[in-house]
Design a protein around this motif. Structure first.
Motif: not given
Length: 307
Positions: A8-10, A28-37, A240-244, A261-264
């Protein structure tokens, strides 16, 4: 790793390209995201993009303007005959091949490590072989997975003062092959007050130096580091991206992939763990078969498995 390998992340991929296209890239960039994303995968892909020979020798043609990743006004239209960058690294030039193997001499990595024995003063480079293998197996893994991978058990991982000195030394050198020197720091939350050693380097870096910090908890990052970076909030992957990805990469049945994909909730790492637990608990595969199939670890206690 190229952008095409990131789930994903288009929109984020496009905007990162636009930062380079319109010369709006912070050092200097800081990518901030939830775990596993997928922030680490995205950082690795962006680092490869920056050293790709095709990107550094782009075609000359027309290109549309686009908005900034940080909500600024759209850039001015690009006139015909202007340089237009490709949307992804080529993946085949010598620089891309080295970047994919995590051995490009101008892309450096920093991550939490542990002493191998009492009295050690570890730096990330001591674990470079383990790091390459970890990323190959589980690019969406978390810090716990990494520390267990290197045998930490109950030891606390850290990005040490010696690591900071090593970073300063590496980035003070001229680049070997690329126009850029890049540091990808994963989990700067593990950087204590010793991280203040890096302040001058981050604030006044050598020319063509790029810092990409990848974090999950903004509140645990040193404020002095945080204030010197440009924050890039990475959204959760679409369901949808995770499902794929579960169907195409993990070989999950379509219905199972749709449910997980919905539950995660956007956590691809957790999605893989859920498939493994389901397969083991239903007797479809053994623990060892699942670990081999999905190339990621599952913590096991007795007959139960835990993510």
């Amino acid at each position: 790793m190229s952008f095409s390998n990131v789930i994903g992340q288009g929109g984020t991929k496009q905007r990162l390209v636009e930062l380079v296209q319109y010369n709006r890239l912070s050092h200097a960039l800081l990518f901030l995201v939830n775990e596993g994303s997928g922030a680490l995968s995205l950082a690795l892909a962006f680092a490869q993009y920056m050293v790709c020979e095709k990107v550094n020798r782009p075609q000359t043609t027309a290109a549309p303007a686009g908005p900034s990743l940080f909500g600024d006004e759209p850039a001015a239209p690009v006139n015909e005959g202007s340089v237009v960058l490709p949307s992804d690294a080529c993946g085949v030039c010598p620089a891309c091949v080295k970047a994919k193997q995590l051995i490009h001499p101008d892309i450096h990595f920093s991550y939490p490590v542990i002493p191998r024995k009492p009295g050690d003063k570890p730096v990330s480079a001591d674990y470079s072989s383990e790091w390459r293998e970890f990323i190959r197996q589980d690019p969406y893994g978390n810090a716990y997975d990494w520390l267990q991978f290197i045998g930490a058990e109950n030891k606390q991982g850290n990005i040490t003062a010696h690591e900071c000195n090593d970073i300063i030394h590496k980035l003070s050198l001229k680049s070997f092959e690329s126009g850029y020197k890049i540091l990808v720091m994963w989990m700067p939350e593990y950087l204590g007050n010793e991280g203040n050693k890096l302040l001058k380097l981050i604030e006044e870096p050598p020319a063509s130096t790029l810092f990409i910090l990848v974090a999950e908890n903004e509140s645990l990052i040193l404020p002095t580091i945080l204030s010197r970076t440009q924050l890039v909030r990475i959204p959760l992957p679409e369901t949808g991206d995770i499902e794929k990805a579960l169907v195409e990469r993990a070989g999950a049945p379509v219905e199972q992939a749709r449910q997980i994909a919905v539950l995660c909730e956007g956590n691809y790492h957790e999605a893989l763990q859920m498939i493994i637990r389901s397969d083991i608990n239903h007797g479809r595969h053994s623990h060892e078969e699942c670990a081999s199939r999905f190339k990621c670890g599952v913590r096991r206690r007795g007959n139960c498995c835990f993510a």
